[in-house]
Design a protein around this motif. Structure first.
Motif: not given
Ligand code: MG
Length: 393
Positions: A247-270
């Motif tokens: 998945h692409c990284l994008a601004l204004d998206r949460d980064l969720i991996l394995g159901g865990v919210f990972v604090p980061h400057t970008t999140g995955l788009l989908g």
């Protein structure tokens, strides 16, 4: 479901109701079938039975305002020679002839028997404030299914007593329980699901492929037992599958991996929560079972999956595998990400996946790696993940 009663939904070109009826036609203990319907559905059912004739006598009967009244109308049509009545939900098309035979056998021994399956997850009882009051021992907990089989004389007595006392029960076993008559629980199959949501229909469509092949064989007079089919197909006991996702990284998206919210400057788009790890795990499981991929089961243009937690989808994949008789042995997955550091979150990802799949945490492994600044992951344009799953029949 779009205003169509679930028993009239179509699976492999036949109404769900017909699949449910046909499951009973090859059981030696079944001598007649009474189908209880709404008045307006009877002409439709008559056409269905003419187009798809069955091999044993049947009657179509108009139901009542309540489940109990409908059962009474059906019960009144049973021939005097019948010693037992089996009550089945028309929206459970995957019940097997073997399960029906087993519950009949137990009813002959105990007087009453119902199909059920053991609860696989930990159950909680909550109090009026919504807090957990206690945790029942799941060894004693079963999910009730149908058919429920009763000796006719016992059932008739209980039914008429309930009517006289003005009591209404939503479950036929409760009639027996109200008279302190023991009901034996016969272990059934997890695949015997009741269609209640659109997702259930997808599961039934996938899981009923084998059942349909059996019906077609029966129509041609070539009855093929499950054991014979297993040998013919040479399905190995253990199967392996691999999954991969990006998945692409994008601004204004949460980064969720394995159901865990990972604090980061970008999140995955989908379309969903874009949980790339869980997507790879799902594809590994579906691949191992030969059931295609998540794009086929959960189309990314379907609005109902917009923003959905991928763990919810993983749960459905696990149900689908269970419906096909598969047990998940272990899962190993890797996340490829340049940033952020994922090591602090890996245990939580494992715990989420294990809870969702009803697996022990030590059967799931999640790793993370950078790609040394190379490629699209190294340039932080996206995050990818791959997974391998081993399943057994
Ligand atoms: Mg994906």
């Amino acid at each position: 479901m779009n205003g169509v009663h679930k028993q009239w939904l179509t699976v492999h070109n036949m109404p769900v109701l017909l699949h449910s009826i046909r499951a009973f036609t090859t059981v030696p203990d079944v001598s007649e079938i009474i189908v209880v319907l709404k008045q307006q559905d009877i002409p439709k059912a008559e056409r269905m039975m003419q187009e798809h004739p069955i091999t044993i006598p049947y009657k179509l009967v108009c139901g009542g305002d309540t489940r109990q009244e409908s059962i009474l109308h059906g019960f009144e049509q049973i021939s005097d020679q019948s010693g037992f009545i089996a009550i089945h939900d028309g929206a459970r098309p995957l019940v097997t002839a073997q399960s029906i035979q087993n519950v009949f056998q137990d009813a002959k021994t105990f007087g009453c028997a119902i199909l059920g399956v053991r609860v696989k997850e930990t159950m909680k009882v909550v109090d009026q404030t919504g807090c957990i009051a206690h945790t029942p021992n799941r060894k004693n907990l079963f999910v009730a299914q149908t058919p429920q089989v009763f000796r006719c004389d016992l059932y008739q007595t209980a039914l008429h007593r309930a009517i006289q006392q003005g009591k209404r029960y939503t479950d036929d076993c409760q009639l027996m329980e109200s008279m302190c008559i023991p009901v034996h629980l016969t272990e059934g199959d997890y695949s015997n699901i009741k269609i209640t949501t659109p997702e259930d229909l997808h599961l039934v469509e996938a899981a009923s492929k084998d059942a349909c092949e059996n019906i077609i064989s029966f129509d041609r007079g070539i009855t093929v037992s499950d054991d014979t089919k297993q040998q013919e197909r040479k399905i190995p006991d253990m199967r392996i599958g691999q999954g991969y996702d990006v998945h692409c990284l994008a601004l204004d998206r949460d980064l969720i991996l394995g159901g865990v919210f990972v604090p980061h400057t970008t999140g995955l788009l989908g379309h969903s929560d874009a949980d790339v790890l869980t997507h790879a795990v799902m594809d590994a499981l579906l691949g191992a079972a030969g059931l295609g991929d998540i794009g086929r089961i959960f189309p990314d243009n379907d609005p109902k999956y917009h923003g959905i937690s991928s763990l919810t989808l993983l749960k459905q994949v696990c149900t689908l595998l269970a419906a096909h008789g598969y047990h998940i042995e272990n899962i190993d997955a890797t996340i490829m990400a340049q940033r952020p550091k994922l090591a602090p979150y890996l245990n939580d990802m494992v715990r989420n996946l294990a809870m969702t799949c009803s697996m022990d945490a030590d059967c799931i492994n999640v790793k993370a790696t950078t790609e040394e600044g190379l490629g699209f992951t190294g340039a932080e344009q996206g995050i990818s993940s791959c997974a391998v799953a081993l399943i057994s029949k």
